[in-house]
Design a protein around this motif. Structure first.
Motif, PDB file in Angstrom:
ATOM      1  N   ASN A  10      23.384  22.069  39.225  1.00  0.00           N
ATOM      2  CA  ASN A  10      22.525  23.320  39.631  1.00  0.00           C
ATOM      3  C   ASN A  10      23.308  24.489  39.396  1.00  0.00           C
ATOM      4  O   ASN A  10      24.482  24.561  38.968  1.00  0.00           O
ATOM      5  CB  ASN A  10      22.192  23.216  40.931  1.00  0.00           C
ATOM      6  N   GLU A  11      22.810  25.797  39.533  1.00  0.00           N
ATOM      7  CA  GLU A  11      23.383  26.880  39.097  1.00  0.00           C
ATOM      8  C   GLU A  11      24.511  27.530  40.126  1.00  0.00           C
ATOM      9  O   GLU A  11      24.392  27.049  41.337  1.00  0.00           O
ATOM     10  CB  GLU A  11      22.365  28.055  39.286  1.00  0.00           C
ATOM     11  N   ALA A  12      25.406  28.103  39.587  1.00  0.00           N
ATOM     12  CA  ALA A  12      26.426  28.719  40.522  1.00  0.00           C
ATOM     13  C   ALA A  12      25.930  29.660  41.438  1.00  0.00           C
ATOM     14  O   ALA A  12      25.417  30.770  40.997  1.00  0.00           O
ATOM     15  CB  ALA A  12      27.767  29.185  39.769  1.00  0.00           C
ATOM     16  N   VAL A  13      26.416  29.192  42.743  1.00  0.00           N
ATOM     17  CA  VAL A  13      25.842  30.409  43.636  1.00  0.00           C
ATOM     18  C   VAL A  13      26.963  31.703  43.557  1.00  0.00           C
ATOM     19  O   VAL A  13      26.801  32.797  43.819  1.00  0.00           O
ATOM     20  CB  VAL A  13      26.074  29.959  45.007  1.00  0.00           C
ATOM     21  N   ILE A  14      28.221  31.318  43.432  1.00  0.00           N
ATOM     22  CA  ILE A  14      29.310  32.227  43.131  1.00  0.00           C
ATOM     23  C   ILE A  14      29.995  31.867  42.009  1.00  0.00           C
ATOM     24  O   ILE A  14      30.363  30.875  41.508  1.00  0.00           O
ATOM     25  CB  ILE A  14      30.531  32.049  44.399  1.00  0.00           C
ATOM     26  N   SER A  15      30.124  32.946  40.896  1.00  0.00           N
ATOM     27  CA  SER A  15      30.698  32.744  39.656  1.00  0.00           C
ATOM     28  C   SER A  15      31.716  33.908  39.371  1.00  0.00           C
ATOM     29  O   SER A  15      31.503  35.000  39.559  1.00  0.00           O
ATOM     30  CB  SER A  15      29.601  32.813  38.706  1.00  0.00           C
ATOM     31  N   ILE A  16      32.853  33.405  39.197  1.00  0.00           N
ATOM     32  CA  ILE A  16      33.844  34.601  38.872  1.00  0.00           C
ATOM     33  C   ILE A  16      34.627  34.329  37.628  1.00  0.00           C
ATOM     34  O   ILE A  16      34.677  32.982  37.092  1.00  0.00           O
ATOM     35  CB  ILE A  16      35.196  34.342  39.899  1.00  0.00           C
ATOM     36  N   ARG A  17      34.473  35.196  36.794  1.00  0.00           N
ATOM     37  CA  ARG A  17      35.027  35.190  35.438  1.00  0.00           C
ATOM     38  C   ARG A  17      36.106  36.104  34.878  1.00  0.00           C
ATOM     39  O   ARG A  17      35.680  37.310  35.226  1.00  0.00           O
ATOM     40  CB  ARG A  17      33.821  35.236  34.303  1.00  0.00           C
ATOM     41  N   GLY A  18      37.274  35.750  34.709  1.00  0.00           N
ATOM     42  CA  GLY A  18      38.274  36.636  34.121  1.00  0.00           C
ATOM     43  C   GLY A  18      38.603  37.844  35.196  1.00  0.00           C
ATOM     44  O   GLY A  18      38.915  38.904  34.918  1.00  0.00           O
ATOM     45  N   LEU A  19      38.847  37.362  36.567  1.00  0.00           N
ATOM     46  CA  LEU A  19      39.231  38.416  37.553  1.00  0.00           C
ATOM     47  C   LEU A  19      40.756  38.633  37.629  1.00  0.00           C
ATOM     48  O   LEU A  19      41.509  37.753  37.716  1.00  0.00           O
ATOM     49  CB  LEU A  19      38.607  37.804  38.781  1.00  0.00           C
ATOM     50  N   TYR A  20      40.972  39.989  37.662  1.00  0.00           N
ATOM     51  CA  TYR A  20      42.478  40.430  37.666  1.00  0.00           C
ATOM     52  C   TYR A  20      42.508  41.450  38.778  1.00  0.00           C
ATOM     53  O   TYR A  20      41.395  42.138  39.142  1.00  0.00           O
ATOM     54  CB  TYR A  20      42.664  41.163  36.631  1.00  0.00           C
ATOM     55  N   MET A  62      34.424  44.255  49.575  1.00  0.00           N
ATOM     56  CA  MET A  62      35.780  45.101  50.307  1.00  0.00           C
ATOM     57  C   MET A  62      36.738  45.631  49.260  1.00  0.00           C
ATOM     58  O   MET A  62      37.084  46.487  49.893  1.00  0.00           O
ATOM     59  CB  MET A  62      36.134  44.253  51.482  1.00  0.00           C
ATOM     60  N   LEU A  63      36.889  44.847  48.306  1.00  0.00           N
ATOM     61  CA  LEU A  63      37.793  45.582  47.471  1.00  0.00           C
ATOM     62  C   LEU A  63      37.335  45.388  45.914  1.00  0.00           C
ATOM     63  O   LEU A  63      36.777  44.461  45.644  1.00  0.00           O
ATOM     64  CB  LEU A  63      39.083  44.617  47.531  1.00  0.00           C
ATOM     65  N   PRO A  64      37.743  46.405  45.204  1.00  0.00           N
ATOM     66  CA  PRO A  64      37.243  46.183  43.923  1.00  0.00           C
ATOM     67  C   PRO A  64      37.892  45.532  42.774  1.00  0.00           C
ATOM     68  O   PRO A  64      39.381  45.486  43.249  1.00  0.00           O
ATOM     69  CB  PRO A  64      36.971  47.642  43.363  1.00  0.00           C
ATOM     70  N   PRO A  65      37.672  44.645  42.058  1.00  0.00           N
ATOM     71  CA  PRO A  65      38.414  43.959  41.278  1.00  0.00           C
ATOM     72  C   PRO A  65      38.907  45.070  40.070  1.00  0.00           C
ATOM     73  O   PRO A  65      38.126  46.241  39.788  1.00  0.00           O
ATOM     74  CB  PRO A  65      37.322  43.172  40.363  1.00  0.00           C
ATOM     75  N   ASP A  66      40.043  44.871  39.369  1.00  0.00           N
ATOM     76  CA  ASP A  66      40.586  45.466  38.283  1.00  0.00           C
ATOM     77  C   ASP A  66      39.883  45.307  37.261  1.00  0.00           C
ATOM     78  O   ASP A  66      39.415  46.134  36.364  1.00  0.00           O
ATOM     79  CB  ASP A  66      42.174  45.073  38.198  1.00  0.00           C
ATOM     80  N   LYS A  67      39.312  43.847  36.905  1.00  0.00           N
ATOM     81  CA  LYS A  67      38.707  43.411  35.816  1.00  0.00           C
ATOM     82  C   LYS A  67      37.969  42.306  36.099  1.00  0.00           C
ATOM     83  O   LYS A  67      38.448  41.352  36.891  1.00  0.00           O
ATOM     84  CB  LYS A  67      39.934  43.412  34.747  1.00  0.00           C
ATOM     85  N   GLY A  68      36.947  41.818  35.087  1.00  0.00           N
ATOM     86  CA  GLY A  68      36.461  40.428  35.637  1.00  0.00           C
ATOM     87  C   GLY A  68      34.744  40.675  36.097  1.00  0.00           C
ATOM     88  O   GLY A  68      34.370  41.815  36.406  1.00  0.00           O
ATOM     89  N   VAL A  69      34.338  39.616  35.857  1.00  0.00           N
ATOM     90  CA  VAL A  69      32.560  39.731  36.298  1.00  0.00           C
ATOM     91  C   VAL A  69      32.670  38.618  37.603  1.00  0.00           C
ATOM     92  O   VAL A  69      32.972  37.566  37.545  1.00  0.00           O
ATOM     93  CB  VAL A  69      31.983  39.110  35.379  1.00  0.00           C
ATOM     94  N   ILE A  70      32.396  39.239  38.620  1.00  0.00           N
ATOM     95  CA  ILE A  70      32.089  38.459  40.036  1.00  0.00           C
ATOM     96  C   ILE A  70      30.657  38.639  40.217  1.00  0.00           C
ATOM     97  O   ILE A  70      30.054  39.571  40.665  1.00  0.00           O
ATOM     98  CB  ILE A  70      32.991  39.116  41.089  1.00  0.00           C
ATOM     99  N   LYS A  71      29.829  37.384  40.307  1.00  0.00           N
ATOM    100  CA  LYS A  71      28.648  37.297  40.861  1.00  0.00           C
ATOM    101  C   LYS A  71      28.443  36.604  42.098  1.00  0.00           C
ATOM    102  O   LYS A  71      28.875  35.288  41.798  1.00  0.00           O
ATOM    103  CB  LYS A  71      27.648  36.724  39.510  1.00  0.00           C
ATOM    104  N   VAL A  72      27.672  37.103  42.987  1.00  0.00           N
ATOM    105  CA  VAL A  72      27.300  36.423  44.249  1.00  0.00           C
ATOM    106  C   VAL A  72      25.891  36.201  44.275  1.00  0.00           C
ATOM    107  O   VAL A  72      25.176  37.261  44.331  1.00  0.00           O
ATOM    108  CB  VAL A  72      28.040  36.679  45.494  1.00  0.00           C
TER     109      VAL A  72
END
Lengths: 256, 264
Positions: A10-20, A62-72
């Motif tokens: 099934n599909e990811a509900v939370i997906s984090i890619r390359g987060l810095y 609540m905090l911004p990422p410096d880099k990366g794709v964050i999907k919720v």
């Protein structure tokens, strides 16, 4: 970092890619990748100051990422407007380490507050029913008219969780749910987290350094060390790892 | 990875911190004006804060105002009697109270009582993550906590100032009446003979500015409290000190402006 794939397809509900994420010169999170699937309890295990809380604060905007794709829930958190972010936050429950109950309000008012502020057309009867329902779910119906200062640490945690449940979230983020509690209360909180998962079918991220909590609540465990996920898998797999850093974390916790 | 939002050092460290603080305060005030005119307006919470700030300050304002009226009259009498001009007492006291004392005393009391309370309350909410809890529940904490308190302080302090002026004049009458057989009507008639619309107007404007200052400083310090209980105490303390300092600065500026208008 191991590749993480869906167990169920099934599909990811939370997906984090390359987060810095870094604060000043100090890097906190480095190339974080993670998928959490529907109905899954994902435990993020790591030392204090490892960036676990920073991770879930980024997930809720609540905090911004410096880099990366964050999907919720399919939405890229850092690209949302204020209104869109608020709409997303109504679908996410956040349980704070300190419980963060409004100490000038009674338990009832704490629970009613998110409903009154967000669902203005809700009737008083419906609000009362929702409050009774979540208090029943956390087993603290008799505390409805007490002030947060009159509650024990475990009761405060439960009311904090009830306050997040009242908006019927699809995703739950728990920040150190068992920290500062005695073993029996920890056990009760662990049971509550599992009950919430089953009853409300929530997808959860549980931030902790408590191994019992990780073992009892986690469908999978992600080990966060030095700002990176060292290993993601079943608790037993992580526990069996012969990686020196993971071993020292586990040994330290057992000595504790 | 390097933080892209890291600031370069421009002047000395202390100067940089000062200018960063000024910019942060400017942004806070600008955000207040932006949020204050946008719905939802949380009228219920504004009324609740007016009650907390206003009604709960009434006894203290009444006592201080009454004592000020008595003491100021007692201190002024000997000087006037040297010139045989004690009949000018009501006028002198009215001018002093209406033009300066009532609004200033009220503002200073509110800066101490209300400003510190707002600073400590919001500071405590900040360090115990209650403000974060509002944010993650899709509730705008700035609007609910800051805007409501600043509006309530801006509305309430002028009303308290008027009340303080009235009570101070009553205190003055009480002292005058204990020495001379002067009726209340005669006292007020004499007192208000020299009071102009500009006096009352500038006092109201002053009180409104003082109220806004107390509210915005208290909320700014509390909302930006650093972690820990020490930060809460610091927020409360700085809210009082800075608000009192600004109140005196504003007093000078507004009095000067009123004088320009008066003698224009």
């Amino acid at each position: 970092m191991e590749n993480v794939e869906s167990k169920t397809g099934n599909e990811a509900v939370i997906s984090i890619r390359g987060l810095y994420k870094s604060f000043g010169e100090e890097p906190i999170l480095k190339d974080i990748n993670l998928d959490v699937f529907k109905g899954e309890n994902m435990v993020v295990l790591g030392r204090s100051g490892a960036g676990k809380s920073v991770l879930i604060k980024i997930l809720i905007g609540m905090l911004p990422p410096d880099k990366g794709v964050i999907k919720v829930l399919g939405q890229q958190v850092d690209k949302l407007s204020g209104k869109e972010l608020d709409a997303l936050r109504l679908r996410i429950g956040f349980s704070f380490q300190s419980s963060a109950l409004y100490d000038s309000m009674s338990v009832r008012q704490n629970l009613e507050f998110p409903l009154i502020m967000n669902l203005k057309d809700m009737s008083k009867a419906d609000i009362k029913q929702s409050v009774d329902e979540v208090l029943d779910a956390v087993g603290l119906t008799e505390k409805i008219d007490e002030m947060p200062s009159d509650l024990s640490g475990g009761q405060r945690k439960r009311i904090g969780i009830a306050r997040t449940l009242i908006l019927k979230p699809e995703v739950m983020l728990y920040d150190e749910p068992t920290s500062g509690l005695d073993p029996v209360t920890c056990e009760e909180i662990n049971e509550l987290i599992n009950e919430v998962q089953q009853k409300y079918n929530t997808t959860s991220i549980i931030i902790t350094h408590d191994l019992t909590c990780a073992k009892e609540t986690g469908d999978r465990v992600a080990m966060l060390l030095d700002g990176q996920f060292f290993k993601v898998g079943k608790f037993e797999e992580i526990f069996a790892s012969d990686n020196e850093k993971i071993r020292s974390f586990f040994n330290y916790n057992f000595i504790q | 990875m390097k933080n892209s939002r890291q600031h370069k050092k421009v002047f000395t460290k202390a100067l940089d911190a000062y200018f960063a603080g000024v910019y942060k305060a400017y942004k806070f005030v600008a955000r207040f004006f932006k949020e204050a005119f946008r719905p939802p307006f949380h009228v219920g919470e504004i009324i609740n804060q007016c009650y907390v700030i206003g009604v709960k300050s009434l006894p203290l304002i009444a006592l201080t105002g009454f004592i000020t009226g008595i003491v100021f009259t007692k201190q002024s009498r000997p000087s006037l009697s040297e010139f045989g001009a004690t009949s000018w007492l009501p006028s002198l006291i009215s001018i002093a109270i209406v033009r300066a004392l009532a609004s200033l005393i009220t503002a200073l009391i509110c800066a101490g009582k209300v400003g510190s309370s707002i600073g400590a309350e919001l500071g405590s909410m900040k360090v115990t993550e209650q403000i974060d809890a509002m944010e993650v529940s899709a509730i705008n904490p700035f609007k609910y906590l800051v805007v409501t308190r600043v509006i309530a302080a801006t509305i309430t302090v002028p009303v308290l100032g008027l009340f303080c002026g009235f009570v101070a004049l009553m205190g003055s009458y009480f002292n005058v009446h204990s020495i001379e057989a002067v009726s209340l009507v005669s006292f007020f008639k004499n007192g208000f003979a020299t009071i102009t619309f500009l006096d009352v107007g500038s006092a109201l404007v002053k009180s409104t500015v003082f109220g806004f200052t107390i509210g915005i400083i208290g909320t700014y310090k509390g909302y930006n409290a650093v972690k820990g209980t020490r930060g809460v105490g610091q927020a409360a303390n700085e809210a009082v000190v800075l608000a009192m300092f600004l109140i005196f600065v504003e007093e000078i500026v507004i009095v000067q402006m009123a004088n320009w208008i008066r003698y224009f």
